[in-house]
Design an enzyme around this catalytic site. Structure first.
Site, short mmCIF file in Angstrom:
data_model
loop_
_atom_site.label_atom_id
_atom_site.label_comp_id
_atom_site.label_asym_id
_atom_site.label_seq_id
_atom_site.Cartn_x
_atom_site.Cartn_y
_atom_site.Cartn_z
N TYR A 169 2.55 -11.29 13.36
CA TYR A 169 2.30 -10.60 12.08
C TYR A 169 1.20 -11.33 11.30
O TYR A 169 0.28 -10.70 10.77
CB TYR A 169 3.60 -10.53 11.26
CG TYR A 169 3.40 -9.86 9.92
CD1 TYR A 169 3.10 -8.50 9.84
CD2 TYR A 169 3.51 -10.58 8.72
CE1 TYR A 169 2.90 -7.88 8.60
CE2 TYR A 169 3.33 -9.97 7.49
CZ TYR A 169 3.01 -8.62 7.43
OH TYR A 169 2.82 -8.00 6.22
N LYS A 173 -2.55 -9.92 10.06
CA LYS A 173 -3.05 -9.88 8.68
C LYS A 173 -4.29 -10.76 8.51
O LYS A 173 -5.15 -10.47 7.67
CB LYS A 173 -1.94 -10.25 7.70
CG LYS A 173 -0.82 -9.20 7.62
CD LYS A 173 -1.35 -7.84 7.14
CE LYS A 173 -0.25 -6.81 6.96
NZ LYS A 173 -0.75 -5.51 6.46
N1 LIG Z 1 6.95 -6.03 1.63
C1 LIG Z 1 6.31 -7.18 1.69
O1 LIG Z 1 6.89 -8.25 1.41
C2 LIG Z 1 4.85 -7.20 2.08
C3 LIG Z 1 4.16 -8.40 1.87
C4 LIG Z 1 2.82 -8.46 2.23
C5 LIG Z 1 2.20 -7.36 2.76
N2 LIG Z 1 2.89 -6.21 2.97
C6 LIG Z 1 2.18 -5.07 3.57
O2 LIG Z 1 2.27 -3.95 2.73
C7 LIG Z 1 2.14 -2.76 3.52
C8 LIG Z 1 3.24 -1.79 3.13
O3 LIG Z 1 4.50 -2.34 3.48
P1 LIG Z 1 5.83 -2.08 2.64
O4 LIG Z 1 6.30 -3.38 2.15
O5 LIG Z 1 5.64 -0.97 1.69
O6 LIG Z 1 6.82 -1.67 3.84
P2 LIG Z 1 7.67 -0.35 4.14
O7 LIG Z 1 8.51 0.02 2.97
O8 LIG Z 1 8.34 -0.64 5.44
O9 LIG Z 1 6.55 0.76 4.33
C9 LIG Z 1 5.71 0.77 5.45
C10 LIG Z 1 5.04 2.12 5.57
O10 LIG Z 1 4.19 2.08 6.72
C11 LIG Z 1 4.46 3.22 7.51
N3 LIG Z 1 4.21 2.95 8.92
C12 LIG Z 1 4.75 1.99 9.70
N4 LIG Z 1 4.30 2.13 10.96
C13 LIG Z 1 3.45 3.19 10.96
C14 LIG Z 1 2.67 3.84 11.95
N5 LIG Z 1 2.66 3.43 13.23
N6 LIG Z 1 1.92 4.90 11.60
C15 LIG Z 1 1.92 5.33 10.32
N7 LIG Z 1 2.63 4.78 9.33
C16 LIG Z 1 3.39 3.72 9.66
C17 LIG Z 1 5.89 3.60 7.22
O11 LIG Z 1 6.08 5.00 7.38
P3 LIG Z 1 6.79 5.74 8.61
O12 LIG Z 1 7.91 4.84 9.08
O13 LIG Z 1 7.27 7.03 8.02
O14 LIG Z 1 5.71 5.93 9.60
C18 LIG Z 1 6.02 3.25 5.75
O15 LIG Z 1 5.60 4.34 4.95
C19 LIG Z 1 2.16 -3.21 4.97
O16 LIG Z 1 0.83 -3.26 5.46
C20 LIG Z 1 2.75 -4.62 4.90
O17 LIG Z 1 2.33 -5.42 5.98
C21 LIG Z 1 4.20 -6.10 2.62
#
Ligand SMILES: NC(=O)c1ccc[n+]([C@@H]2O[C@H](COP(=O)([O-])OP(=O)(O)OC[C@H]3O[C@@H](n4cnc5c(N)ncnc54)[C@H](OP(=O)(O)O)[C@@H]3O)[C@@H](O)[C@H]2O)c1
Length: 269
Positions: A169, A173
């Site tokens: 991961y 990133k």
């Molecule tokens: N939460 C944290 O602590 C955190 C920290 C740093 C960075 N981020 C980043 O923020 C971004 C959003 O994450 P989040 O925290 O909002 O997580 P989340 O609630 O799990 O949302 C992830 C989203 O990505 C979609 N997704 C996953 N795989 C996909 C695929 N193959 N094709 C299309 N859509 C896909 C999911 O939709 P479906 O399942 O419906 O496809 C969901 O809408 C990510 O890039 C993550 O790495 C998160």
């Protein structure tokens, strides 16, 4: 609305915003906030794999913001062929993208090197890196043709500071960060803005996905701390996009109060 808020609203008005991963967490919150901050005057192209969820988000946003038009479209960014046909077949009214939020992303597992499943390596790179790159490649010509546009890439503290149990991961990133910085340099002579937002700990479905649906393991991640909520990151994304065209919020690291690095956190007993 304050003059600060109304300036942002007028800069956002009329824009078409494409968000990947809009069915949950940061992507979903960002969709709602673009509608709110623009006074409803945006078109939202919301993509993810769970189309039924997108359909209900469309109904809710269009009920709350009657001037907002929402296009919910199924797109699995890990499948490169889907990206090609998605961009080619964007419906009328959704073709003229102004803002791309490359938000779809995921993590699987906490295994250390030597124990990581090849399938997990593949899906993390396909989703977080190859999908983001492929969609960006498709949208850049649209932006170049009109001479402007915004790309917001979701990085992470993990891309700045790798940690044990996060080798893949973190590498995805870090790749996003490197790709993003190259893009900003390549586009220096255009009005295309390249924006990266790097969240720390945000409570979304992210940890549930990491632990393959084990909610108790996901809940343990947030024990004794107060993580960010998706709306906190949505505010940073919408703020960046709603600055004057000459202003680029190039790179932003966002922590909750208890966090000072990937692993340094103050937990209450
Ligand atoms: N939460 C944290 O602590 C955190 C920290 C740093 C960075 N981020 C980043 O923020 C971004 C959003 O994450 P989040 O925290 O909002 O997580 P989340 O609630 O799990 O949302 C992830 C989203 O990505 C979609 N997704 C996953 N795989 C996909 C695929 N193959 N094709 C299309 N859509 C896909 C999911 O939709 P479906 O399942 O419906 O496809 C969901 O809408 C990510 O890039 C993550 O790495 C998160």
């Amino acid at each position: 609305m304050s003059s600060f808020g109304s300036a942002a609203a007028s800069r956002l008005a009329g824009k078409t915003v494409l968000i990947t991963g809009a069915s949950s967490g940061i992507g979903k919150a960002t969709a709602y906030l673009f509608a709110e901050a623009s006074g409803g005057e945006v078109t939202l192209v919301l993509t993810a794999r769970r189309v039924a969820v997108l359909d209900s988000i469309k109904a809710d946003i269009e009920a709350k913001y009657p001037k907002t038009k929402v296009f919910p479209i199924g797109l699995d960014v890990s499948k490169l062929a889907e990206i090609d046909s998605f961009v080619e077949n964007l419906p009328e009214g959704a073709k003229d993208i102004d803002v791309l939020v490359n938000n779809a992303g995921m993590v699987h597992g906490t295994e250390q090197v030597g124990e990581i499943l090849q399938a997990d390596i593949d899906i993390m790179f396909q989703t977080n890196v190859f999908g983001l790159i492929a969609l960006t490649q498709k949208i850049i010509p649209i932006f170049k043709a009109k001479g402007k546009g915004d790309i917001v890439n979701l990085g992470s503290i993990a891309g700045r500071e790798p940690y044990p149990g996060g080798a893949i991961y973190c590498a995805t990133k870090a790749a996003v960060k490197s790709f993003t910085e190259t893009l900003r340099k390549e586009l220096i002579a255009t009005r295309i803005r390249i924006i990266e937002v790097d969240p720390g700990q945000v409570e979304t479905e992210f940890s549930v996905v990491r632990f393959r649906g084990d909610k108790s393991k996901a809940d343990a991640v947030y024990k004794g701390v107060e993580p960010l909520i998706a709306e906190d990151i949505a505010e940073v994304i919408v703020f960046a996009v709603s600055r004057r065209e000459n202003t680029i919020i190039a790179d932003t690291l966002v922590f909750p109060n208890h966090q000072a690095s990937a692993l340094i956190m103050h937990r209450k007993a």
